[in-house]
Design an enzyme around this catalytic site. Structure first.
Site, PDB file in Angstrom:
ATOM      1  N   LYS A 155       0.841  -1.190   0.000  1.00 10.00           N
ATOM      2  CA  LYS A 155       0.000   0.000   0.000  1.00 10.00           C
ATOM      3  C   LYS A 155       0.882   1.247   0.000  1.00 10.00           C
ATOM      4  O   LYS A 155       1.988   1.236   0.547  1.00 10.00           O
ATOM      5  CB  LYS A 155      -0.881  -0.034   1.245  1.00 10.00           C
ATOM      6  CG  LYS A 155      -1.919   1.066   1.358  1.00 10.00           C
ATOM      7  CD  LYS A 155      -2.718   0.868   2.644  1.00 10.00           C
ATOM      8  CE  LYS A 155      -3.825   1.895   2.790  1.00 10.00           C
ATOM      9  NZ  LYS A 155      -4.621   1.671   4.014  1.00 10.00           N
ATOM     10  N   SER A 176      -9.289   1.543   2.949  1.00 10.16           N
ATOM     11  CA  SER A 176      -8.424   2.374   2.131  1.00 10.16           C
ATOM     12  C   SER A 176      -7.350   1.583   1.371  1.00 10.16           C
ATOM     13  O   SER A 176      -6.629   2.154   0.541  1.00 10.16           O
ATOM     14  CB  SER A 176      -7.730   3.418   3.019  1.00 10.16           C
ATOM     15  OG  SER A 176      -6.951   2.800   4.028  1.00 10.16           O
ATOM     16  N   SER A 180      -9.695  -1.204   6.917  1.00 10.77           N
ATOM     17  CA  SER A 180      -9.065  -0.929   5.624  1.00 10.77           C
ATOM     18  C   SER A 180      -8.278  -2.081   5.032  1.00 10.77           C
ATOM     19  O   SER A 180      -7.864  -2.004   3.878  1.00 10.77           O
ATOM     20  CB  SER A 180      -8.157   0.304   5.741  1.00 10.77           C
ATOM     21  OG  SER A 180      -8.931   1.462   5.911  1.00 10.77           O
TER      22      SER A 180
END
Length: 562
Positions: free
Chosen positions: A134, A209, A233
């Protein structure tokens, strides 16, 4: 380009050009029609990957991948190349990537191969394995933009601790993945890189996210991804994209030198966790990181090595007859029919495997909801606004597309109505959270009277969200996941089934808990959601990563046996 002399729009356009130029031209494909929703078969049909590369990238068993790498059945260079090609295809289909650094990753893969050839030994437990990250995990010499135009041009002068550990264990970090501006959305879109879509259905969100990770791993563009989770997330993208994931407890895995929003916010800590097409990937990643004694690099990391007795379920009857509790709803938003059916499937499978399943009794959820949302709103968005002010970009207020947005009958999420009546100090919120956590622990311990095993409930089975992946702009509720972040309960997620228009017919209206519950009910359309993966979560105790992984293996085996 600096934000002092160019508009934020110019900065974003220039950065997207740089990203496009980093893609090898012979890896570009003929794109399918924009109205093709399910694009999971495109990597196989597009002609870019050879049969061997397809075999490599469609090997979802992480243990087998690693075995073939450390025994030189496959070289790291060819495995990394195969996944890189597929990642670039995924990027063209779903817009899931941020940083693309092909030459650097292949040079690392060659280094790994050379070491194995010279010594006859793998470098570490993740030898040769490409891993996606990420866009929160700095890699020396690369930008970490994290969805902010004002962060374009921020190059890392060192690796974060997780990346150091991945290198030490022989891994090959090879791409970084898209996030939403501010990270606080359960969807994935920002002004710099744009919107990420779900490969199962591009009309739907992959979640957030860590949505870039979810989309990439779902289309087999990465064998193992790393996301972060402060309110779901990791679990929401994993669930929306048919994957396994883990939300560990605070500080079990090292977060040092990763970037974040509101970095001083430690009331409810963000944690890092893996997303994988196999449960083996979750286990392997967690074991590999803990084997390096991360507490010697991160002062906040808990000093707790991998506990084999916990993985053997020593505190859960050695995995014999266990008792699971099903949270059919959380008293805030009732789940859609496919999610309800998934819980019924898990209940039937566990009972067929000889375990006991009881109903979970919710405990003070509205109070948890209120405390959690007020903590998250404690700085009144000042951190987000300051980051946007660096470039002048506007703070994103909705994840709905600018055109052809799906109709959603929700003017304001329930969370915002809770926060609107603020006035409690942060310290008071901490005190309330501590009292609520103690109360919930006592409530869990008291289940010993209902389990029949002589122990309290071993784990809770719950929705990850009240729906499967939903249309962009419609993922408004995250309390199923946020609850466990506030409680700091280790939580996994796992795929169960797929939404089916014939099996999951719309139900008559129930007595709605609140206006958002009503809006979520009205969102359901059996045809719209047909074919999407349905995942659930398994909730264990604090710092019980080994036990939670093992209990998820029990559930997974029961499902596959049934």
């Amino acid at each position: 380009m600096s934000s002092e002399t160019h508009s934020w729009q110019d900065l974003c356009k220039a950065r997207r050009r740089v990203q496009a130029e980093s893609i090898p031209k012979d890896w570009l494909i003929d794109l399918p029609p924009t109205d093709l929703r399910d694009v999971r078969d495109v990597p196989r049909a597009c002609g870019l990957l050879s049969p061997r590369e397809l075999e490599i990238t469609e090997t979802t068993d992480t243990d087998l991948l690693l075995l073939n790498l450390r025994t030189a059945v496959w070289s790291s260079v060819e495995v990394t190349t195969a996944f890189y090609k597929r990642a670039i295809v995924a990027q063209q289909l779903t817009n899931c990537l941020t940083e693309i650094f092909v030459d650097r990753a292949l040079a690392r893969a060659k280094e790994v191969d050379d070491y194995l050839k010279a010594t006859g030994r793998p470098i570490g437990a993740l030898h040769g394995l490409p891993i996606s990250l990420k866009d929160q995990f700095p890699i020396k010499g690369l930008e970490t933009i994290m969805g902010y135009a004002g962060w374009i041009g921020r190059y890392a002068d060192s690796d974060c601790v997780l990346v150091e550990i991945l290198y030490e264990q022989g891994a090959v970090p090879f791409v970084r993945t898209n996030v939403p501006q501010t990270l606080v959305w359960g969807e994935t879109s920002n002004h710099v890189f744009g919107r990420t879509t779900n490969p199962y259905n591009r009309y739907m969100t992959p979640g957030g996210s860590s949505g870039g990770e979810g989309a990439l791993v779902a289309i087999h563009g990465s064998p193992l991804g790393v996301g972060t989770d402060i309110g779901g997330s990791v679990r929401i993208p994993a669930s929306f994209c048919g994957l396994y994931g883990l939300r560990p407890s605070y500080e079990r895995l090292p977060y040092a030198k990763a970037v974040n929003v509101a970095p001083g916010q430690e009331s409810i800590s963000s944690v890092l966790g893996p997303l994988s097409p196999s449960l083996a990937g979750v286990r392997v990643f967690t074991q590999a990181v803990l084997a390096t004694r991360p507490w010697r690099r991160d002062p906040l990391a808990v000093r707790k090595p991998w506990a084999w007795d916990e993985y053997a379920l020593a505190e859960h009857g050695a995995g014999g007859r266990m008792c699971f509790a099903v949270m059919w709803d959380n008293g805030m938003v009732k789940p859609h029919p496919p999610v309800r059916r998934a819980m019924e499937i898990v209940k039937t499978a566990l009972e067929a495997a000889g375990h006991t399943v009881i109903d979970w009794e919710n405990h003070r959820h509205l109070e948890f909801y209120e405390v959690t949302e007020r903590i998250f709103a404690a700085d009144d968005a000042q951190d987000y606004l300051a980051a946007c002010a660096l470039s002048g970009e506007p703070l994103i207020q909705t994840m709905s597309p600018d055109t052809d947005a799906h109709e959603y009958a929700l003017d304001e999420p329930f969370a915002r109505t809770i926060v609107a009546s603020a006035g409690t100090s942060l310290w008071q919120l901490h005190a309330r959270k501590r009292d609520l956590r103690k109360s919930h622990l006592d409530h869990w311990e008291a289940t010993v009277a209902r389990t029949g095993t002589g122990r309290p409930v071993d784990a809770i089975i719950s929705p990850v969200a009240p729906y499967t992946a939903c249309p962009h702009g419609c993922n408004s509720d995250a309390f199923y996941t946020t609850l466990t972040n506030t409680l700091d309960y280790t939580t996994s997620c796992f795929p169960v089934t797929y939404a089916d228009a014939e099996l999951d017919m719309a139900e008559p209206p129930h007595e709605f808990f609140n206006h958002e519950d009503e809006a979520v009910y009205k969102l359901y359309d059996p045809q719209l959601f047909h074919g999407l993966p349905v995942g659930l979560q398994l909730i264990g105790r604090t710092l019980e990563e080994e036990g939670v992984i093992a209990m998820t293996e029990v559930v997974d085996k029961a499902l596959k046996t049934m």
